[in-house]
Scaffold this motif. Structure first.
Motif, PDB file in Angstrom:
ATOM      1  N   GLN A 119       0.818  -1.205   0.000  1.00 55.19           N
ATOM      2  CA  GLN A 119       0.000   0.000   0.000  1.00 55.19           C
ATOM      3  C   GLN A 119       0.855   1.259   0.000  1.00 55.19           C
ATOM      4  N   ARG A 120       1.910   1.267   0.821  1.00 56.49           N
ATOM      5  CA  ARG A 120       2.781   2.442   0.873  1.00 56.49           C
ATOM      6  C   ARG A 120       3.512   2.636  -0.461  1.00 56.49           C
ATOM      7  N   LEU A 121       3.914   1.539  -1.088  1.00 52.69           N
ATOM      8  CA  LEU A 121       4.579   1.634  -2.394  1.00 52.69           C
ATOM      9  C   LEU A 121       3.666   2.308  -3.405  1.00 52.69           C
ATOM     10  N   LEU A 122       2.397   1.930  -3.415  1.00 56.48           N
ATOM     11  CA  LEU A 122       1.442   2.550  -4.334  1.00 56.48           C
ATOM     12  C   LEU A 122       1.218   4.022  -4.002  1.00 56.48           C
ATOM     13  N   GLU A 123       1.207   4.351  -2.717  1.00 57.39           N
ATOM     14  CA  GLU A 123       1.003   5.748  -2.315  1.00 57.39           C
ATOM     15  C   GLU A 123       2.137   6.640  -2.813  1.00 57.39           C
ATOM     16  N   VAL A 124       3.359   6.131  -2.762  1.00 56.22           N
ATOM     17  CA  VAL A 124       4.526   6.941  -3.138  1.00 56.22           C
ATOM     18  C   VAL A 124       4.794   6.893  -4.636  1.00 56.22           C
ATOM     19  N   ALA A 186       3.451  11.884  -7.533  1.00 57.40           N
ATOM     20  CA  ALA A 186       2.581  13.047  -7.314  1.00 57.40           C
ATOM     21  C   ALA A 186       3.383  14.305  -7.011  1.00 57.40           C
ATOM     22  N   LYS A 187       4.437  14.170  -6.184  1.00 60.98           N
ATOM     23  CA  LYS A 187       5.241  15.333  -5.793  1.00 60.98           C
ATOM     24  C   LYS A 187       6.311  15.684  -6.826  1.00 60.98           C
ATOM     25  N   ARG A 188       6.548  14.764  -7.785  1.00 60.43           N
ATOM     26  CA  ARG A 188       7.549  14.992  -8.843  1.00 60.43           C
ATOM     27  C   ARG A 188       8.930  15.275  -8.249  1.00 60.43           C
ATOM     28  N   GLU A 189       9.357  14.350  -7.383  1.00 55.87           N
ATOM     29  CA  GLU A 189      10.695  14.452  -6.794  1.00 55.87           C
ATOM     30  C   GLU A 189      11.170  13.058  -6.402  1.00 55.87           C
ATOM     31  N   TRP A 190      12.480  12.889  -6.345  1.00 58.34           N
ATOM     32  CA  TRP A 190      13.011  11.610  -5.871  1.00 58.34           C
ATOM     33  C   TRP A 190      12.522  11.378  -4.448  1.00 58.34           C
ATOM     34  N   ASP A 274      -3.830  12.303  -8.016  1.00 56.34           N
ATOM     35  CA  ASP A 274      -4.295  11.663  -6.790  1.00 56.34           C
ATOM     36  C   ASP A 274      -5.351  10.583  -7.024  1.00 56.34           C
ATOM     37  N   LEU A 275      -5.475  10.097  -8.260  1.00 53.57           N
ATOM     38  CA  LEU A 275      -6.424   9.014  -8.520  1.00 53.57           C
ATOM     39  C   LEU A 275      -5.875   7.706  -7.959  1.00 53.57           C
ATOM     40  N   ASP A 276      -6.772   6.782  -7.611  1.00 53.89           N
ATOM     41  CA  ASP A 276      -6.348   5.514  -7.019  1.00 53.89           C
ATOM     42  C   ASP A 276      -6.887   4.361  -7.864  1.00 53.89           C
ATOM     43  N   PHE A 277      -5.992   3.690  -8.575  1.00 54.69           N
ATOM     44  CA  PHE A 277      -6.369   2.531  -9.379  1.00 54.69           C
ATOM     45  C   PHE A 277      -5.951   1.224  -8.705  1.00 54.69           C
TER      46      PHE A 277
END
Length: 499
Positions: A119-124, A186-190, A274-277
């Motif tokens: 879940q965290r992997l998908l969030e980031v 989403a944040k467009r950063e490493w 921020d869409l969630d697939f």
């Protein structure tokens, strides 16, 4: 007349397009290079091959160019995603590049899930851990080749290394970085979180730039070797799928692309981050600034058709082989094909599942089997479209490119199965055109990529769905979706007999 060059660094060849200000392809050159397959599941290339073949291709292009070389204002790139190129502190290549289709990293994918959590992997990162992505490759080298990895200064993706050799500067654009599992999409950063969890230094990641960013000029050495002008501007470029989207005009909400090559891709433009697939489809940064795209993949799309033809009619041309499929009604007389001949990606990330013909009848002729293969590929692609629609997206018009856009019957079939208007482009150059458009926009020819697309991209023909076929295919699609679950265990049992 001014010109730009689009370089598409593919898996088997580099394709180079010379494009003028009207969007016309004035010349194209292709140079192939080999895969290095040392073991089953391994897929590598020597990065120097990319440089040498691109150099030769550009030299050939310039030799055939009868204008002023100073009128070639810019060059940009599209490239195969996910591949790992490791450089040392002196920017020398440490080993062969490990490519997107390399599958040695199953253990590393599990390690990523164990350390980060699904879940965290998908969030980031917005994506699941798959063998093709870059982070699993980095972790493989770190574990299996620790002395070599200790010398690593920076990692790059294939087209970024090629561009470095042409312009002398190291960067990575957002659309390619999105496929590494190290970018916070989403944040467009490493992602410092991802780097820290796996003991990786931030220095190993290149500086991030937009796909249209100016990153330098052609070096004197490369200009001398190719005939290009040192004044030619070099722009960052993007991932092949992002560039394919640009080159097909997928640049606004609701725009969707169906690309059928060896694999098949359904790609849809997204304004939001921020869409969630739920990880069912890929979610990447677009080559257009502050935009995104979602993407489903059928592993063996065109490959299913070429496999079938080569197995049963090797000497025939595709047009000859597909004669008669237009005479077969929707549903192929009760014959159903699933294109899982090398496993599947979307919506079933399953390397063990294999294809099926269901409902074989003594009345079936070759044309029924051929149509069933076309329908099965299209059903698989429709699974991605249905995932998009179930999230609330409206998809009523789809641009079709690749092998699936070369056959009238197949284009109509796409309209009927997708229940959408299908558009075929006048000139289809895919990722190479997208790269050229990034250069054209970077050179200031247009105020935006959208403006560039209006000038460069036109539709030649439109296919509308036929209501009775739509209804038949809706019923068949429900049956198709049952085949995976009902053959999964059988294929697991059969896998021990595969050589």
């Amino acid at each position: 007349m001014k010109y730009v060059i689009g370089v598409d660094l593919g898996t088997s060849a580099v394709k180079i397009l010379l494009v003028n200000q009207n969007g016309e392809v004035c010349n194209e050159v292709s140079k192939s290079y080999p895969l290095i397959i040392e073991k089953s599941g391994y897929s590598e290339q020597n990065p120097e091959e990319w440089v040498e073949k691109t150099k030769a291709g550009l030299a050939e292009l310039i030799a055939q160019f009868d204008g002023d070389v100073n009128d070639i204002e810019g060059i940009s790139f599209s490239g195969q995603m996910h591949g790992l190129v490791l450089l040392d502190e002196n920017n020398q290549v440490l080993r062969n590049a490990i490519l997107w289709n390399d599958t040695r990293t199953t253990k590393q994918c599990q390690e990523i899930y164990d350390v980060v959590g699904k879940q965290r992997l998908l969030e980031v990162t917005k994506n699941p851990a798959l063998e093709g992505f870059t982070l699993p490759k980095i972790l493989w080298v770190k574990k299996e080749e620790p002395e070599l990895f200790a010398r690593a200064g920076v990692f790059m993706l294939p087209k970024d290394y090629l561009r470095y050799r042409i312009a002398g500067n190291i960067h990575m654009d957002y659309s390619d970085a999105a496929g590494t599992l190290l970018l916070n999409v989403a944040k467009r950063e490493w992602s410092n979180e991802m780097l820290e969890l796996f003991g990786l230094s931030t220095e190993i990641c290149p500086p991030l730039v937009e796909s249209h960013a100016l990153v330098g000029n052609v070096t004197s050495e490369f200009a001398q070797a190719t005939g290009l002008s040192e004044a030619t501007k070099v722009f960052a470029g993007g991932a092949d799928n992002a560039c394919g989207a640009i080159g097909s005009g997928i640049l606004s909400e609701g725009k969707t692309l169906c690309s059928i090559g060896t694999s098949g891709v359904v790609l849809s433009y997204e304004e939001r981050n921020d869409l969630d697939f739920h990880g069912k489809v890929h979610y990447f940064n677009h080559g257009e600034e502050n935009a995104y795209y979602t993407m489903g993949v059928t592993l063996a799309a065109g490959y299913s058709l070429s496999w079938f033809k080569d197995t049963f009619a090797k000497e025939e041309a595709f047009d000859q082989f597909l004669e008669g499929v237009d005479e077969v009604p929707a549903g192929s007389g009760g014959l159903l094909f699933t294109p899982y001949i090398v496993g599947e990606r979307t919506p079933h990330a399953d390397p063990i599942i294999r294809g099926s013909f269901i409902g074989v009848d003594a009345s079936h002729e070759r044309k029924h089997f051929a149509r069933a293969v076309l329908e099965g590929i299209t059903f698989s692609l429709n699974e991605s479209i249905e995932i998009f629609r179930s999230s609330g997206k409206t998809i009523d018009s789809i641009i079709s490119i690749g092998g699936g856009a070369k056959n009238e019957t197949w284009l109509q079939m796409q309209a009927d199965i997708f229940n959408a208007k299908i558009e075929k482009l006048t000139s289809e150059q895919g990722p190479g055109m997208g790269a050229a458009m990034l250069a054209a926009y970077g050179c200031g020819w247009f105020s935006s990529l959208k403006e560039c697309a209006k000038s460069f991209i036109q539709t030649s023909k439109t296919y509308n769905s036929i209501p009775e076929n739509v209804e038949a295919y809706k019923q068949l699609f429900i049956i198709y979706q049952q085949v995976y679950a009902q053959t999964k265990k059988l294929n697991e049992q059969l896998s021990q007999f595969r050589k």
